[in-house]
Design a protein around this motif. Structure first.
Motif, PDB file in Angstrom:
ATOM      1  N   ASP A 155     -56.349 -17.545  92.051  1.00 19.89           N
ATOM      2  CA  ASP A 155     -56.750 -17.463  90.639  1.00 19.89           C
ATOM      3  C   ASP A 155     -57.482 -16.171  90.303  1.00 19.89           C
ATOM      4  O   ASP A 155     -58.010 -16.031  89.198  1.00 19.89           O
ATOM      5  CB  ASP A 155     -57.620 -18.666  90.258  1.00 19.89           C
ATOM      6  CG  ASP A 155     -58.863 -18.780  91.148  1.00 19.89           C
ATOM      7  OD1 ASP A 155     -59.120 -17.864  91.945  1.00 19.89           O
ATOM      8  OD2 ASP A 155     -59.558 -19.805  91.038  1.00 19.89           O
ATOM      9  N   ASN A 168     -51.919 -14.556  86.406  1.00 21.30           N
ATOM     10  CA  ASN A 168     -53.001 -15.485  86.718  1.00 21.30           C
ATOM     11  C   ASN A 168     -54.348 -14.812  86.980  1.00 21.30           C
ATOM     12  O   ASN A 168     -55.345 -15.502  87.181  1.00 21.30           O
ATOM     13  CB  ASN A 168     -52.630 -16.306  87.951  1.00 21.30           C
ATOM     14  CG  ASN A 168     -52.259 -15.423  89.132  1.00 21.30           C
ATOM     15  OD1 ASN A 168     -51.299 -14.655  89.033  1.00 21.30           O
ATOM     16  ND2 ASN A 168     -52.982 -15.511  90.235  1.00 21.30           N
ATOM     17  N   SER A 170     -53.289 -15.941  81.905  1.00 25.30           N
ATOM     18  CA  SER A 170     -54.494 -16.755  81.959  1.00 25.30           C
ATOM     19  C   SER A 170     -55.588 -16.081  81.148  1.00 25.30           C
ATOM     20  O   SER A 170     -55.644 -14.844  81.059  1.00 25.30           O
ATOM     21  CB  SER A 170     -54.932 -16.904  83.421  1.00 25.30           C
ATOM     22  OG  SER A 170     -56.291 -17.245  83.513  1.00 25.30           O
ATOM     23  N   ASP A 171     -56.480 -16.872  80.566  1.00 23.92           N
ATOM     24  CA  ASP A 171     -57.555 -16.276  79.768  1.00 23.92           C
ATOM     25  C   ASP A 171     -58.543 -15.475  80.613  1.00 23.92           C
ATOM     26  O   ASP A 171     -59.387 -14.763  80.084  1.00 23.92           O
ATOM     27  CB  ASP A 171     -58.288 -17.347  78.954  1.00 23.92           C
ATOM     28  CG  ASP A 171     -58.813 -18.496  79.803  1.00 23.92           C
ATOM     29  OD1 ASP A 171     -58.770 -18.410  81.054  1.00 23.92           O
ATOM     30  OD2 ASP A 171     -59.266 -19.501  79.213  1.00 23.92           O
ATOM     31  N   SER A 172     -58.425 -15.563  81.938  1.00 24.83           N
ATOM     32  CA  SER A 172     -59.291 -14.778  82.819  1.00 24.83           C
ATOM     33  C   SER A 172     -58.616 -13.509  83.325  1.00 24.83           C
ATOM     34  O   SER A 172     -59.214 -12.751  84.093  1.00 24.83           O
ATOM     35  CB  SER A 172     -59.729 -15.632  84.019  1.00 24.83           C
ATOM     36  OG  SER A 172     -58.598 -16.050  84.778  1.00 24.83           O
ATOM     37  N   THR A 180     -57.391  -9.923  77.917  1.00 26.72           N
ATOM     38  CA  THR A 180     -56.236 -10.564  77.294  1.00 26.72           C
ATOM     39  C   THR A 180     -56.279 -10.486  75.775  1.00 26.72           C
ATOM     40  O   THR A 180     -55.241 -10.403  75.120  1.00 26.72           O
ATOM     41  CB  THR A 180     -56.139 -12.038  77.714  1.00 26.72           C
ATOM     42  OG1 THR A 180     -57.388 -12.690  77.451  1.00 26.72           O
ATOM     43  CG2 THR A 180     -55.816 -12.163  79.180  1.00 26.72           C
ATOM     44  N   VAL A 236     -53.407 -18.503  77.740  1.00 22.94           N
ATOM     45  CA  VAL A 236     -53.677 -19.930  77.919  1.00 22.94           C
ATOM     46  C   VAL A 236     -54.825 -20.105  78.906  1.00 22.94           C
ATOM     47  O   VAL A 236     -55.100 -19.221  79.711  1.00 22.94           O
ATOM     48  CB  VAL A 236     -52.424 -20.678  78.442  1.00 22.94           C
ATOM     49  CG1 VAL A 236     -51.287 -20.586  77.447  1.00 22.94           C
ATOM     50  CG2 VAL A 236     -51.988 -20.135  79.794  1.00 22.94           C
ATOM     51  N   PRO A 237     -55.510 -21.255  78.853  1.00 21.58           N
ATOM     52  CA  PRO A 237     -56.537 -21.524  79.861  1.00 21.58           C
ATOM     53  C   PRO A 237     -55.946 -21.456  81.265  1.00 21.58           C
ATOM     54  O   PRO A 237     -54.782 -21.829  81.477  1.00 21.58           O
ATOM     55  CB  PRO A 237     -57.011 -22.935  79.516  1.00 21.58           C
ATOM     56  CG  PRO A 237     -56.694 -23.091  78.061  1.00 21.58           C
ATOM     57  CD  PRO A 237     -55.424 -22.326  77.849  1.00 21.58           C
ATOM     58  N   ALA A 238     -56.758 -20.979  82.215  1.00 19.96           N
ATOM     59  CA  ALA A 238     -56.261 -20.750  83.568  1.00 19.96           C
ATOM     60  C   ALA A 238     -55.573 -21.979  84.152  1.00 19.96           C
ATOM     61  O   ALA A 238     -54.513 -21.876  84.786  1.00 19.96           O
ATOM     62  CB  ALA A 238     -57.410 -20.301  84.469  1.00 19.96           C
ATOM     63  N   GLY A 239     -56.151 -23.149  83.932  1.00 15.70           N
ATOM     64  CA  GLY A 239     -55.601 -24.361  84.512  1.00 15.70           C
ATOM     65  C   GLY A 239     -54.279 -24.798  83.913  1.00 15.70           C
ATOM     66  O   GLY A 239     -53.618 -25.683  84.457  1.00 15.70           O
ATOM     67  N   GLN A 240     -53.886 -24.181  82.803  1.00 13.90           N
ATOM     68  CA  GLN A 240     -52.650 -24.567  82.126  1.00 13.90           C
ATOM     69  C   GLN A 240     -51.549 -23.511  82.248  1.00 13.90           C
ATOM     70  O   GLN A 240     -50.463 -23.673  81.687  1.00 13.90           O
ATOM     71  CB  GLN A 240     -52.935 -24.826  80.647  1.00 13.90           C
ATOM     72  CG  GLN A 240     -53.925 -25.948  80.388  1.00 13.90           C
ATOM     73  CD  GLN A 240     -54.277 -26.094  78.914  1.00 13.90           C
ATOM     74  OE1 GLN A 240     -53.541 -25.656  78.033  1.00 13.90           O
ATOM     75  NE2 GLN A 240     -55.418 -26.708  78.638  1.00 13.90           N
ATOM     76  N   ARG A 269     -47.573 -24.139  81.344  1.00 10.08           N
ATOM     77  CA  ARG A 269     -47.003 -23.488  80.167  1.00 10.08           C
ATOM     78  C   ARG A 269     -45.809 -22.603  80.551  1.00 10.08           C
ATOM     79  O   ARG A 269     -44.793 -22.582  79.843  1.00 10.08           O
ATOM     80  CB  ARG A 269     -48.082 -22.659  79.467  1.00 10.08           C
ATOM     81  CG  ARG A 269     -47.584 -21.870  78.273  1.00 10.08           C
ATOM     82  CD  ARG A 269     -47.060 -22.775  77.177  1.00 10.08           C
ATOM     83  NE  ARG A 269     -46.429 -22.009  76.111  1.00 10.08           N
ATOM     84  CZ  ARG A 269     -45.238 -22.269  75.600  1.00 10.08           C
ATOM     85  NH1 ARG A 269     -44.531 -23.301  76.027  1.00 10.08           N
ATOM     86  NH2 ARG A 269     -44.738 -21.522  74.633  1.00 10.08           N
TER      87      ARG A 269
END
Length: 261
Positions: free
Chosen positions: A58, A103, A123-125, A167, A180-184, A188
């Protein structure tokens, strides 16, 4: 192989390709050649329609060229394999959609790898940079591609300063499709891949070839090559059963069944 730096997962018409080379997913010559073999096989397999490229973990998508490997003898102008650096930058005839699921950190050649995909979900990160300038070298593929993707002066700023951007900025310049949020992220990416996999593969091939061919062409020259069926993918499409199926499905008010023939 479990210890391979390039992992693949295949489900139906979708291929997921994961760059898994701790600690940062940097690409050396061996890894690039492996990626080229994977994407060549993807290109040539009629049952595969869409690919996703992502990084393991991640924190890193890919930082690009492995400078440690370079210091140990990997030549920066060495044999990257059939598809060029990362397997897709110079892959001829790669007329299937590719999604980059970014990611984490995507810098240097890692950002160039993402730019070689058709769509980028991040990912948003995730963070981005082209820091080659600080290493006394050039981000060659990005120097070709970036000024054509985003405003010229912004592209030149990123190339000439090597600064990092997030991002939010990448999205504001149209460099990425979605955040998108990292976990998604992978959920997606797979949802998008499934949507594309349900579409007409011969049309996708024609779109990709037309876009490549027209990039440096005058409008009428490009249109002439299309209407005269001078592009192989267009010629195949216009003679295909899928072309007729699309018209029949519309007339019969049903969903088309694409066979890629």
């Amino acid at each position: 192989m479990s210890d391979s730096p390039v992992k693949t997962r295949r489900e139906g018409p979708i291929l997921e390709v994961t760059l898994d080379r701790p600690k940062a997913n940097a690409i050396d010559l061996k890894t690039s050649r492996l990626m080229g073999e994977v994407f060549r096989d993807f290109r040539d397999d009629p049952d595969l329609r869409v690919a996703i490229i992502t990084g393991a973990g991640d924190k890193f998508f890919c930082p690009g060229w492995d400078l440690k490997a370079a210091s140990d003898g990997d030549a920066v102008d060495g044999d990257y394999g059939v598809g060029g650096f990362g397997g897709i930058q110079e892959m001829r005839g790669l007329n299937k959609p590719i999604i980059a699921a970014v990611n984490g950190i995507a810098c240097g050649g890692g950002l160039e790898l993402a730019l070689s995909a058709d769509m980028i979900i991040a990912s948003d990160s995730a963070t981005f940079a082209l820091p080659e300038i600080r290493s006394g070298t050039v981000a060659d593929a990005a120097s070709v591609k970036l000024p054509k993707r985003i405003p010229y002066h912004i592209a030149m700023e990123l190339l000439l300063t090597g600064r990092w951007f997030d991002t939010s900025e990448a999205k504001s310049w149209g460099l990425i499709n979605e955040v998108v949020p990292a976990g998604q992220l992978m959920e997606r990416a797979w949802a998008l891949a499934e949507l594309l996999a349900s579409g007409p593969p011969l049309v996708y091939a024609a779109i990709k070839e037309i876009v490549r061919d027209a990039e440096d062409s005058k409008f009428q020259d490009a249109m002439n090559r299309i209407t005269q069926r001078q592009l192989p993918s267009v010629d195949i499409l216009y003679s295909s059963d899928d072309q007729l199926e699309g018209a029949r499905a519309f007339a019969e008010k049903r969903d088309p069944v694409w066979k890629g023939k």
